[in-house]
Each structure stands twice: as C-alpha cells, then as structure tokens.
Design an enzyme around this catalytic site. Structure first.
Site, PDB file in Angstrom:
ATOM      1  N   LYS A  34       0.832  -1.196   0.000  1.00  0.00           N
ATOM      2  CA  LYS A  34       0.000   0.000   0.000  1.00  0.00           C
ATOM      3  C   LYS A  34       0.870   1.250   0.000  1.00  0.00           C
ATOM      4  O   LYS A  34       1.938   1.271   0.601  1.00  0.00           O
ATOM      5  CB  LYS A  34      -0.940   0.004   1.206  1.00  0.00           C
ATOM      6  CG  LYS A  34      -1.983  -1.113   1.151  1.00  0.00           C
ATOM      7  CD  LYS A  34      -2.927  -1.063   2.325  1.00  0.00           C
ATOM      8  CE  LYS A  34      -3.960  -2.183   2.239  1.00  0.00           C
ATOM      9  NZ  LYS A  34      -4.902  -2.168   3.373  1.00  0.00           N
ATOM     10  N   ARG A  38     -16.540  -6.522   9.090  1.00  0.00           N
ATOM     11  CA  ARG A  38     -17.103  -5.337   8.446  1.00  0.00           C
ATOM     12  C   ARG A  38     -18.257  -5.733   7.539  1.00  0.00           C
ATOM     13  O   ARG A  38     -18.339  -6.864   7.064  1.00  0.00           O
ATOM     14  CB  ARG A  38     -16.040  -4.590   7.641  1.00  0.00           C
ATOM     15  CG  ARG A  38     -15.587  -5.316   6.377  1.00  0.00           C
ATOM     16  CD  ARG A  38     -14.455  -4.601   5.705  1.00  0.00           C
ATOM     17  NE  ARG A  38     -14.038  -5.272   4.464  1.00  0.00           N
ATOM     18  CZ  ARG A  38     -12.907  -5.025   3.824  1.00  0.00           C
ATOM     19  NH1 ARG A  38     -12.071  -4.109   4.298  1.00  0.00           N
ATOM     20  NH2 ARG A  38     -12.608  -5.670   2.712  1.00  0.00           N
ATOM     21  N   ARG A  54     -20.008  -4.359   4.003  1.00  0.00           N
ATOM     22  CA  ARG A  54     -19.635  -3.524   2.866  1.00  0.00           C
ATOM     23  C   ARG A  54     -20.709  -3.560   1.790  1.00  0.00           C
ATOM     24  O   ARG A  54     -21.353  -4.591   1.574  1.00  0.00           O
ATOM     25  CB  ARG A  54     -18.302  -4.004   2.297  1.00  0.00           C
ATOM     26  CG  ARG A  54     -17.933  -3.428   0.946  1.00  0.00           C
ATOM     27  CD  ARG A  54     -16.552  -3.858   0.492  1.00  0.00           C
ATOM     28  NE  ARG A  54     -15.513  -3.176   1.254  1.00  0.00           N
ATOM     29  CZ  ARG A  54     -14.220  -3.215   0.939  1.00  0.00           C
ATOM     30  NH1 ARG A  54     -13.814  -3.927  -0.102  1.00  0.00           N
ATOM     31  NH2 ARG A  54     -13.329  -2.562   1.670  1.00  0.00           N
ATOM     32  N   LYS A  97     -11.988 -10.671   8.089  1.00  0.00           N
ATOM     33  CA  LYS A  97     -10.570 -10.852   7.776  1.00  0.00           C
ATOM     34  C   LYS A  97      -9.892 -11.521   8.960  1.00  0.00           C
ATOM     35  O   LYS A  97     -10.086 -11.108  10.105  1.00  0.00           O
ATOM     36  CB  LYS A  97      -9.892  -9.501   7.498  1.00  0.00           C
ATOM     37  CG  LYS A  97     -10.247  -8.887   6.161  1.00  0.00           C
ATOM     38  CD  LYS A  97      -9.431  -7.608   5.942  1.00  0.00           C
ATOM     39  CE  LYS A  97      -9.658  -7.034   4.564  1.00  0.00           C
ATOM     40  NZ  LYS A  97      -8.819  -5.822   4.345  1.00  0.00           N
ATOM     41  N   LYS A 125      -9.592 -13.661   3.792  1.00  0.00           N
ATOM     42  CA  LYS A 125     -10.754 -12.780   3.795  1.00  0.00           C
ATOM     43  C   LYS A 125     -11.932 -13.571   3.250  1.00  0.00           C
ATOM     44  O   LYS A 125     -11.935 -13.980   2.081  1.00  0.00           O
ATOM     45  CB  LYS A 125     -10.514 -11.527   2.950  1.00  0.00           C
ATOM     46  CG  LYS A 125     -11.714 -10.576   2.990  1.00  0.00           C
ATOM     47  CD  LYS A 125     -11.477  -9.301   2.198  1.00  0.00           C
ATOM     48  CE  LYS A 125     -11.611  -9.542   0.722  1.00  0.00           C
ATOM     49  NZ  LYS A 125     -11.561  -8.277  -0.052  1.00  0.00           N
ATOM     50  N   TYR A 156     -14.962   5.706   0.233  1.00  0.00           N
ATOM     51  CA  TYR A 156     -14.004   6.159  -0.772  1.00  0.00           C
ATOM     52  C   TYR A 156     -14.516   5.802  -2.159  1.00  0.00           C
ATOM     53  O   TYR A 156     -15.435   4.974  -2.319  1.00  0.00           O
ATOM     54  CB  TYR A 156     -12.626   5.530  -0.540  1.00  0.00           C
ATOM     55  CG  TYR A 156     -12.628   4.041  -0.364  1.00  0.00           C
ATOM     56  CD1 TYR A 156     -12.522   3.164  -1.437  1.00  0.00           C
ATOM     57  CD2 TYR A 156     -12.732   3.489   0.920  1.00  0.00           C
ATOM     58  CE1 TYR A 156     -12.530   1.799  -1.252  1.00  0.00           C
ATOM     59  CE2 TYR A 156     -12.741   2.124   1.107  1.00  0.00           C
ATOM     60  CZ  TYR A 156     -12.636   1.276   0.024  1.00  0.00           C
ATOM     61  OH  TYR A 156     -12.656  -0.080   0.203  1.00  0.00           O
ATOM     62  N   ARG A 164     -13.253   4.163  -5.630  1.00  0.00           N
ATOM     63  CA  ARG A 164     -12.167   3.281  -6.066  1.00  0.00           C
ATOM     64  C   ARG A 164     -12.109   3.204  -7.583  1.00  0.00           C
ATOM     65  O   ARG A 164     -13.121   3.002  -8.260  1.00  0.00           O
ATOM     66  CB  ARG A 164     -12.333   1.883  -5.493  1.00  0.00           C
ATOM     67  CG  ARG A 164     -11.407   0.832  -6.092  1.00  0.00           C
ATOM     68  CD  ARG A 164     -11.359  -0.432  -5.273  1.00  0.00           C
ATOM     69  NE  ARG A 164     -10.643  -0.208  -4.015  1.00  0.00           N
ATOM     70  CZ  ARG A 164     -10.410  -1.165  -3.118  1.00  0.00           C
ATOM     71  NH1 ARG A 164     -10.839  -2.399  -3.335  1.00  0.00           N
ATOM     72  NH2 ARG A 164      -9.754  -0.889  -2.010  1.00  0.00           N
ATOM     73  N   GLU A 214      -3.058   0.671  -3.927  1.00  0.00           N
ATOM     74  CA  GLU A 214      -2.805  -0.706  -3.517  1.00  0.00           C
ATOM     75  C   GLU A 214      -2.352  -1.497  -4.731  1.00  0.00           C
ATOM     76  O   GLU A 214      -3.073  -1.576  -5.736  1.00  0.00           O
ATOM     77  CB  GLU A 214      -4.065  -1.325  -2.908  1.00  0.00           C
ATOM     78  CG  GLU A 214      -3.820  -2.658  -2.238  1.00  0.00           C
ATOM     79  CD  GLU A 214      -5.007  -3.137  -1.428  1.00  0.00           C
ATOM     80  OE1 GLU A 214      -5.037  -4.313  -1.054  1.00  0.00           O
ATOM     81  OE2 GLU A 214      -5.915  -2.313  -1.190  1.00  0.00           O
ATOM     82  N   LYS A 245      -7.466   1.266   6.884  1.00  0.00           N
ATOM     83  CA  LYS A 245      -8.475   2.315   7.027  1.00  0.00           C
ATOM     84  C   LYS A 245      -9.187   2.187   8.368  1.00  0.00           C
ATOM     85  O   LYS A 245      -9.503   3.189   9.022  1.00  0.00           O
ATOM     86  CB  LYS A 245      -9.475   2.238   5.874  1.00  0.00           C
ATOM     87  CG  LYS A 245      -8.863   2.343   4.482  1.00  0.00           C
ATOM     88  CD  LYS A 245      -9.932   2.219   3.415  1.00  0.00           C
ATOM     89  CE  LYS A 245      -9.333   2.290   2.008  1.00  0.00           C
ATOM     90  NZ  LYS A 245      -8.584   1.066   1.654  1.00  0.00           N
TER      91      LYS A 245
END
Length: 787
Positions: free
Chosen positions: A235, A300, A302, A317, A330, A395, A397, A461, A493
């Site tokens: 990253k 999380r 998403r 994860k 993941k 964000y 992407r 990334e 993040k």
C-alpha cells in the site's frame, strides 16, 4: 526546525515551527522552494498566459501594505477586481480546454469505433486495419492523455495560487477576504473538474488500440487461479497533486476494471462503503489488527454504490502469522439489506439467509455450507463479544486490471473519509446496523467535525501475483519507486479511523500516525511520467517541447544515442543528464518542492512585526541581523571536508545506493506508537533457552556452595563464609533469571519494543564469581595463617 534555502537570494536560514498550528514538516535535507518560483518553473507552454499572475498580486500587497501605509477600502476594491479578472482568465481557459478535450475524446472514439466496425465486417481474405492506423490512433490517444494531464496540473497550480494569495492577503492586510471570495470560487469552480469519466473512456479506447483490436476478455469479477502464484500486496499514499497523473500512467498499461461495460460511467458506481464493528469498551478487534496477533479478526459490512444497494457483503478478515504456514484469509457472504439487523441481533437464524440460494441451485451446496458456517461464527462473535458499529470508511475506487487476470491489480482509493458510527455521547446509528443521515454525498459537509476525518491522501494498492523467481513488470517497478507514491506497508483504514475518531479512548496508535504532518511529495527521481507522443516514437510533455526544439538546433554537438535507443530518446537522456549536472551545482527546481501549506517570506514577517511594534518587532529585527551575520560568516569560513565511507554489501542489499534518511517521531502525550514486530515460536524458545542457561549456572554455583560447606572432616569458619557467598550468588542468579524471563515473555506476548540483549547480567555474574573466589582464598589463607 527547518533548514530552508531561498533559491532566489541563495540564503540558508533556520525556521522554527514550534508553537504554530501549522505542523507541516519537510523531509530531512529537503530544499523548500517558494510557491512563486514553483509556479514559474512549472509553466506549460500552452497555458503560459493563463496562469494566475501570482507575482503581480503579491507585489501589490507588499507595496500597498508596506510599513506606514494603511490598507484602505479603495485598495481592497482594486485588489478584489484584479483577483476577479485572474479568476475569469483561469476559469475561461479551463472551460475551453476541457470542452476541447471532450471533443477530442469523442473524435478518437469515433475513429476507434470505425476500426472496430471494419474488423467485424472484414472477410476471411480481406486485410484489416494496418499497423500504421493503430500507431496513429495510439499517438493521438497519447496526446489526449497528455492534454488531460497538463490541464490537471494547470488547475492544481492555479487553485493553490488562489488559496495562497488569499491567505497572504488576510495575513498582511488584516482584511478577511477568504469568506467572501470562496463564494466567487464556488460560482466558477474550475478546480472541481472530475476526470474519472474521461479516464474510464480513455482507458477503454487505449486498451483496444494497444492490443491492436484484441483486448483481453473475461469475467471482471474473476480473480484467476492462485495455486501456482505468490501474492504480494503493498500500500502507498498518493498526494492529491499526483492522483490524476498516476491514473493516466496506469491506464496506458492496464485498463480500468469495469464490471458492467454496457452502463455509462456514474461516480456513484465507484463508491465503496464499509461499516467496521468492534467493542467500544475493550477495542479487541482494533488492538488485534494493530498488533497483528495470530488469529486477529476484522468484521465489516460492505456495499458498493449508493445507499439503495440491496446487496450487503458481510466480511471477516483473519490474520495468520507466516510461521503457521497459513495465509491470511478474507471470507464473506452476501445478505439482503432488509435481513442485516435481524441477523446481527440473532433473531434470524443463519440458515434462513441461504434458503433462496439453496432453492435456486445456482451455487454448489458445499459453498453454501461454508457461507452458512461463516455466518454462524460472525453472528456468535457479534452477540457474545458485544461488537457494535464503530467506524465507517467511504471512498471512490478506480481499479486497473485485465478482466479475469489478477496477476497485476492496481486500485486507487480517493476521497477517503472515516466516519463515526457509534452511539457514544449521542445516537448516530441507533438500533440500526448503520447510520442513515448520510449516504455517498462526499465530502459529508452536514457532519460535525468530531464525527468525520477526511484522509488527506489517496491510497494506492498494488497486488502482484508472480510466479516464483519472476520479477514484476518493469513499469510497475518504476511506478512504485517513483516520486508519485509513498510506501506505507500494512496501512489500514479501520485502524486509522478508530485511532483518529476515538483519540480519547485509544492510547495505542499505528506506526504511520506521526507521518501525517510530513509532506510526502518528493523530487522527481527518474524520467517517469506522462509523455506526449513524438514523431519518431519518443515522447515528451508539452512543457518540454520548446526545450527539445531548441536542442535540435545543436544536434551536431550532441553525442550519439546509446545502443537500442532512438534519437529522440537519446535527446531526452542527454537533457536529463544536463539537468542533473546543473542541479547539483545550482540547486535546480527538479530537486526541490514547495511548501503548499504555508509560505515563509522574511520580508513579509519583518514588515508584519514592524506594524505590530514593541517586543515582537525588536525580536524579529535581532533575528534578521543574526541570520545576516551567520550568512556572512558562513561565506568566509571554509566548509569542512567530507569523507564518504563506502557502504557494506549488507547495507547495499537492504537499501541500494539511494540516500538513507533517519526519522524520529514522538507520540502525543499519553499515547504510544505501536511499531509492528514479527514474533515467531522460536523467539519464545530462545527466551526459554536463556532462562535454562541461567538456571544451569545457578545449580553449578549452588553445588559449589554445598561442596565447600561439607568439605573436610569438620566445617570451618572459612568454608562456612565461602559457602555462604556462593549460596547467596546462586540465589541472586536464580531470582535474576526468573525475573528476566518473566519480563521478556510478557514483552514478547505484548509485542513491545524493548532491549532483549542482556547488557549487565553476564558481567555481574562474572564479577560476583570472581569476588567469591577471591573471598574464599582470602578467608582460607587466613585460616591456614598463610598471610
């Protein structure tokens, strides 16, 4: 402190940042260029007469607000009128050039579609479009890409110029212009141009032309087999000034990954939102992910696109240490938004989430069973451990990848924001699994400052899947070693958002936290970037055209190009070589950056202090005299000689031949910076072996004590004293070894940075043994009346 070199006056002076709200810091040894000079050195030929006249506006401020002159309403009106004219000039040029670029893209698209039609309609014996046609199309698209790059640089420099001149005006005149002029800027938002749609379209066209009409086809969601590949993910941070340039560079090598090519590009489609869960009282998941402990998890939820998206992905994860032989995993499954609340609260059985999938039969039963097992584990963790929504990351992407081929995947996340989702202090998400008062409306201006942190950089990334022993593509290696990126391994993040938003509850900070106030921009390291296609296959940017044209006049004096390069490439190589030589002697602009947050001008500071008068003016005047005196002495005293020590092979293998910089950071008061430490089982075994070694020595010493005490027909005073000394030494050695082992074991478990080598223990043991032996000889000698 900053060591700043004024490239105009060639003066070097110290500048303190302590006590200011501005915490910007340059890199060690970095030369700081004033913005005015940076603007002059970055002028692009086509835009030469359309930049903000920064020097003229700055001169007006200095002349009118000089000591003894009062800034009047007439001065303010005159300055504002001039600023309006500059804004009109920049805005008009940006609008005209933007429209021109869109027309050129449409024209290129028409040409490419014509080539597509001819390829589709040609017969078996008919020849398709020639190589020359593809080369012309590629050259035309390269020039359009260079135009987009130049326009982005033009806009960025002018926006910075307006921001800085307004800031300088408010500081020098004491009249507040910024709130008023922000309205004018919003009415002519030349700086709000979004190039994402152009990037997507140019990527599609360039990929078709680059592959000569045979673009790679496949499932955009497919990742390819990973069985024989080694995956490497790194990253990087990307400064906003470099985002558009980086996108344009990557699209020339990889197409933008579009999941639905039939749909027109919509900025909402690139939005990604994640809700991270944790226990806000213990922060188990935060600390586990920060410390990278074995089995550390992150949970999380998403979704992609806007708030109307029905597909919610529940992800987990799991971090695995390398020594385990397993890879970090993941795993995720998809749920409908209407079922999320019931699932997380436990009122809906996990089996119910997958009833429809089982009935449709589109997914193998084994995969459904794995998803159901994952859903049960996550549901149990959320309910049992009290996990709640704590942080949201948002964000846009842009992903670059060949469809169905994941060997090289590059993603760039922009507009990154971290938002509080907890109910501490006041209700935000309430009983819902996410807050509903915001969507994807960046920059979320409706939120209070304590609820959001807007990350200042984009996140790049780079994911590589290369076969063992195979190097990544050359352009990727040039990209990640260029001035456009700053490597930040293991950036998260979730970790950054929690550390920023919950600073009153979290005391353990990530290692990159102190870097947030360091400017990540770097001077150009090598000839890498957007170039304008030349007639002979070489390339150069528009601001270099005049220089190359003038170089052609002296072609007879140029050295011959090296083997394997064209004449144009040789010209570029020679020009770069001349620049590098000149910059070493004259400090040329390519080795400098400018301070975009604050610009220091000694004349401005002295004039401002004189207007204030009193002690402030006296101290500023004394500082000015000291700097002048120091410069004069430095010019007389000869510089000390420097001797360069050659690098060892080990250092060269680790760092190469580039400059090594050492940085020291201090955590805020009451906080700790956590530095990642890799702990393997052999580390624990090493601590145990050290303890057993000390234990063995303690047994030896104790045995000596017992032997001395029982030696002879009857114990004497000498033997008793010697035995007592050795017994005490054995006990102290044993206690020391136990305490050291416990301390080291705890530090290893907590992954604390301590000194694991024993500096005093062996020395103390040797001295004590020597003292005991000497004491034994002394007492025994006295008993035998030897002395």
């Amino acid at each position: 402190m900053l060591i700043i070199e004024d490239l105009k006056t060639k003066q070097i002076y110290w500048r303190s940042r302590n006590g200011n709200s501005d915490t910007w810091r340059a890199r060690p040894g970095q030369i700081i260029m004033k913005f005015g000079q940076e603007l002059r050195s970055s002028i692009i030929s086509e835009y030469r007469w359309y930049y903000i006249d920064y020097d003229s506006l700055k001169t007006d401020l200095k002349d009118t607000s000089a000591p003894g002159n009062e800034w009047t309403e007439d001065d303010e009106s005159r300055f504002l009128s001039k600023l309006e004219l500059e804004l009109d000039k920049v805005f008009s040029k940006q609008q005209v050039k933007s429209s021109e670029i869109q027309r050129r893209i449409a024209s290129s698209e028409s040409d490419v579609n014509d080539v597509k039609r001819r390829l589709a309609e040609r017969g078996l014996e008919e020849a398709g479009p020639s190589e020359e046609e593809f080369m012309l199309l590629e050259e035309d698209l390269s020039n359009v890409i260079a135009d987009v790059h130049d326009l982005a640089k033009f806009v960025q420099l002018n926006y910075t110029g307006f921001y800085k001149i307004i800031k300088k005006h408010d500081k020098m005149t004491r009249w507040q212009l910024r709130p008023v002029f922000e309205t004018r800027l919003k009415s002519k938002p030349f700086w709000e141009e979004n190039y994402d749609a152009s990037v997507v379209k140019l990527s599609k066209l360039f990929d078709f032309v680059r592959t000569r009409g045979n673009p790679v086809k496949g499932d955009s969601a497919a990742g390819g087999s990973q069985g024989s590949f080694v995956r490497q993910t790194t990253k990087y941070w990307v400064h906003p000034d470099n985002v558009t340039e980086l996108k344009l560079i990557v699209l020339k090598h990889l197409p933008v990954l579009v999941f639905n090519p039939q749909k027109e590009f919509d900025p909402e489609d690139s939005a990604i939102t994640s809700i991270y869960y944790d226990n806000p009282h213990t922060w188990d998941l935060y600390e586990g992910r920060l410390k990278k402990t074995e089995g550390a998890e992150a949970i999380r939820l998403r979704w992609y696109g806007g708030m109307s998206s029905e597909a919610i992905f529940v992800e987990r994860k799991t971090h695995r240490e390398d020594w385990t032989g397993e890879k970090s995993v993941k795993a995720r499954f998809m749920s409908k938004e209407k079922n999320v609340n019931a699932y997380l609260k436990g009122s809906m059985a996990c089996k119910s989430l997958f009833e429809k999938a089982r009935k449709e039969g589109k997914k193998p039963e084994k995969a459904i069973a794995e998803d159901e097992k994952l859903a049960k584990e996550i549901q149990y963790s959320v309910i049992k451990k009290g996990y709640e929504p704590v942080c949201r990351s948002f964000y846009h992407r842009t992903a670059f990848q060949l469809p169905g081929d994941a060997r090289v995947r590059i993603s760039l996340d922009t507009d990154l924001s971290m938002i509080r989702e907890d109910n501490i202090g006041r209700k935000r998400s309430g009983d819902n699994w996410r807050r509903m008062d915001i969507g994807v409306d960046y920059p979320f201006s409706q939120l209070p400052p304590e609820d959001i942190t807007r990350f200042p950089y984009a996140i790049l990334e780079v994911k590589l899947q290369t076969q063992l022993g195979q190097e990544p593509p050359e352009w990727v290696r040039q990209l990640i070693s260029s001035h456009l990126v700053e490597a930040v391994p293991k950036f998260s993040k979730f970790i950054h958002g929690c550390a920023t938003l919950f600073s009153d509850q979290i005391n353990l900070l990530p290692f990159w936290f102190p870097q947030m106030d360091v400017d990540i921009r770097k001077p150009v390291s090598h000839d890498f970037g957007i170039r304008r296609a030349g007639k002979s296959g070489g390339s150069y940017s528009s601001d270099e055209e005049d220089e190359l044209d003038s170089d052609d006049e002296d072609a007879r004096n140029k050295p011959q190009p090296a083997a394997g390069e064209t004449s144009t490439q040789g010209a570029i190589r020679e020009r770069i070589s001349r620049r590098n030589v000149a910059s070493r002697h004259a400090g040329e602009e390519q080795d400098t950056i400018y301070d975009s947050d604050d610009e220091y001008d000694e004349g401005d500071a002295l004039a401002e202090a004189k207007r204030a008068g009193g002690v402030r003016y006296a101290s500023a005047l004394v500082g000015h005299w000291l700097r002048q005196t120091g410069s004069s002495i430095a010019s007389i005293v000869p510089a000390s000689q420097r001797f360069e020590i050659p690098r060892s092979e080990r250092v060269r293998a680790l760092y190469g031949d580039s400059e090594i910089q050492t940085k020291k950071f201090w955590a805020p008061k009451g906080k700790k910076i956590y530095v990642p430490i890799r702990v393997e089982p052999k580390v624990y075994f090493a601590a145990e072996r050290t303890f057993l070694g000390w234990l063995e020595w303690s047994i030896y010493i104790g045995s000596i004590a017992t032997l001395l005490l029982n030696f002879g027909t009857r114990p004497t005073k000498a033997s008793f004293v010697a035995s007592g000394a050795f017994t005490l030494l054995a006990v102290l050695s044993l206690l020391y070894s136990v305490l050291t082992y416990l301390r080291r074991s705890r530090a290893i478990r907590e992954r604390r940075v301590i000194k694991y080598h024993d500096r005093w223990g062996p020395t103390a043991l040797a001295v004590a043994m020597f003292a005991s032996v000497v004491l034994t000889f002394a007492v025994e000698g006295r008993e035998r009346q030897i002395w």
